[in-house]
Write a protein that holds these residues in place. Structure first.
Motif, short mmCIF file in Angstrom:
data_model
loop_
_atom_site.label_atom_id
_atom_site.label_comp_id
_atom_site.label_asym_id
_atom_site.label_seq_id
_atom_site.Cartn_x
_atom_site.Cartn_y
_atom_site.Cartn_z
N UNK A 7 0.83 -1.20 0.00
CA UNK A 7 0.00 0.00 0.00
C UNK A 7 0.87 1.26 0.00
N UNK A 8 1.96 1.23 0.75
CA UNK A 8 2.87 2.38 0.75
C UNK A 8 3.49 2.57 -0.62
N UNK A 9 3.83 1.47 -1.26
CA UNK A 9 4.41 1.54 -2.60
C UNK A 9 3.42 2.14 -3.60
N UNK A 10 2.16 1.74 -3.51
CA UNK A 10 1.14 2.28 -4.41
C UNK A 10 0.90 3.76 -4.17
N UNK A 11 0.94 4.17 -2.91
CA UNK A 11 0.80 5.58 -2.61
C UNK A 11 1.93 6.40 -3.19
N UNK A 12 3.16 5.90 -3.08
CA UNK A 12 4.31 6.58 -3.66
C UNK A 12 4.19 6.65 -5.17
N UNK A 13 3.73 5.56 -5.78
CA UNK A 13 3.56 5.53 -7.23
C UNK A 13 2.58 6.60 -7.69
N UNK A 14 1.46 6.73 -6.98
CA UNK A 14 0.47 7.75 -7.35
C UNK A 14 1.05 9.15 -7.27
N UNK A 15 1.85 9.43 -6.24
CA UNK A 15 2.47 10.76 -6.12
C UNK A 15 3.46 11.00 -7.25
N UNK A 16 4.23 9.98 -7.60
CA UNK A 16 5.19 10.12 -8.70
C UNK A 16 4.48 10.36 -10.02
N UNK A 17 3.38 9.65 -10.25
CA UNK A 17 2.63 9.83 -11.49
C UNK A 17 2.08 11.26 -11.59
N UNK A 18 1.56 11.78 -10.48
CA UNK A 18 1.00 13.13 -10.50
C UNK A 18 2.09 14.18 -10.77
#
Length: 234
Positions: A7-18
Motif C-alpha cells: 500500500x505504501x508503494x502504491x501511494x508513492x507511485x500515485x504521487x510520482x505519477x502526479x
C-alpha cells in the motif's frame, strides 16, 4: 507487513505519477494499463520496449530427449504468481502422472535463502515445490550471467506466471536462448509472446489460474521434440 508495504508503494507511485512531466512505460500494453489506472496522466504516458544488449547463444539440440525441462527465474513475490506454478504442477501430477514423471523444474531465485517481508511467502512456495512427488525439482540461488545463460540454453520452457508484469526481461533472455515462454497474459507477456512459439495463459479469473496453467503445461510438455524444435526456430 507485506500488505502495508504494498500500500505504501502504491501511494508513492500515485504521487510520482502526479508529479511527473513525462512517464515512459516499458511496453505498449503496460502504457495502456497506466493510462487506465491514472487517467489524468494519460497524455503524459509514452512507451518503449525494454531489451537486452547482445545476442544470446542458441539453445542446445535435444533430439530424442523425452524429458521436458522447466525453468523459473526471478524473485519470490506474490505478483510473480509462483504459488500458481507450484499448485499447477501438483495438479498435473494428479491428472497426468506419466507426463509429470518426465518433467524437471529448475528454480533460480534463492527461495531457500530469501530474507525480508516476504520470507513466509517464499518459504511456503518452496515447501510446495519440494513436495512434488513426480516432477524433479532443483532450487538454486541467484546466478551470474554466464551460468544463467546455460540454464536458459538447456531448458525447454520458461514458466512465468506473473499476476502483474509490466515487461518481463527474463522472457526476452529466455527466447534469446531458444527457451520457449509459457506465461500469464499480463501486460508484458502479451506484448512479447506469440502463439507460434509460446503460450499465454488467461489469468483474469483468479480461481481458474491453476487449472489453466496446468492445462497449458500439459499441452506444451506433451508436444513432440520435433514440434518443440519448430517453435524454437520461430
Amino acid at each position: 507487513t507485506p500488505l502495508r508495504a504494498q500500500l505504501a508503494k502504491l501511494g508513492l507511485e500515485a504521487r510520482l505519477m502526479r508529479g511527473a512531466a513525462r512517464v515512459v512505460a516499458v511496453g505498449r500494453a503496460f502504457a495502456g494499463s497506466l493510462g487506465r489506472l491514472y487517467p489524468d496522466c494519460r497524455e503524459r504516458v509514452s512507451w518503449c520496449f525494454a531489451g537486452v544488449t547482445s545476442a544470446g547463444a542458441p539453445g542446445l539440440a535435444r533430439a530424442g530427449d523425452e524429458r521436458r525441462r522447466l525453468l523459473m527465474v526471478g524473485r519470490p513475490m506474490p505478483q510473480k504468481g509462483w504459488e500458481y506454478a507450484a499448485e499447477a504442477l501438483h495438479l498435473l501430477e494428479d491428472k497426468k502422472p506419466a507426463l509429470a514423471e518426465r518433467l524437471e523444474l529448475t528454480v533460480v531465485s534463492g527461495l531457500a535463502d530469501w530474507r525480508g517481508p516476504l520470507t513466509g511467502y517464499a518459504g511456503n512456495v518452496l515447501r510446495r515445490f519440494e513436495g512434488l512427488r513426480r516432477v524433479r525439482f532443483r532450487e538454486v540461488a541467484q546466478l551470474g550471467a554466464a551460468a544463467l545463460a546455460r540454464e536458459y540454453a538447456t531448458a525447454d520452457f520458461l514458466l512465468h506466471p506473473s499476476v502483474f508484469e509490466p515487461f518481463g526481461l527474463v522472457l526476452v533472455e529466455a527466447m534469446q536462448h531458444g527457451c520457449l515462454p509459457l506465461a500469464s497474459d499480463a501486460d508484458g507477456p502479451r506484448d512479447l509472446v506469440r502463439p507460434e512459439f509460446g503460450w499465454l495463459v488467461p489469468f483474469g479469473e483468479p480461481r481458474a489460474r491453476v487449472a489453466r496453467l496446468a492445462g497449458a503445461l500439459g499441452e506444451a510438455c506433451g508436444l513432440s521434440r520435433a514440434e518443440l524444435e519448430g517453435r524454437r526456430e520461430a
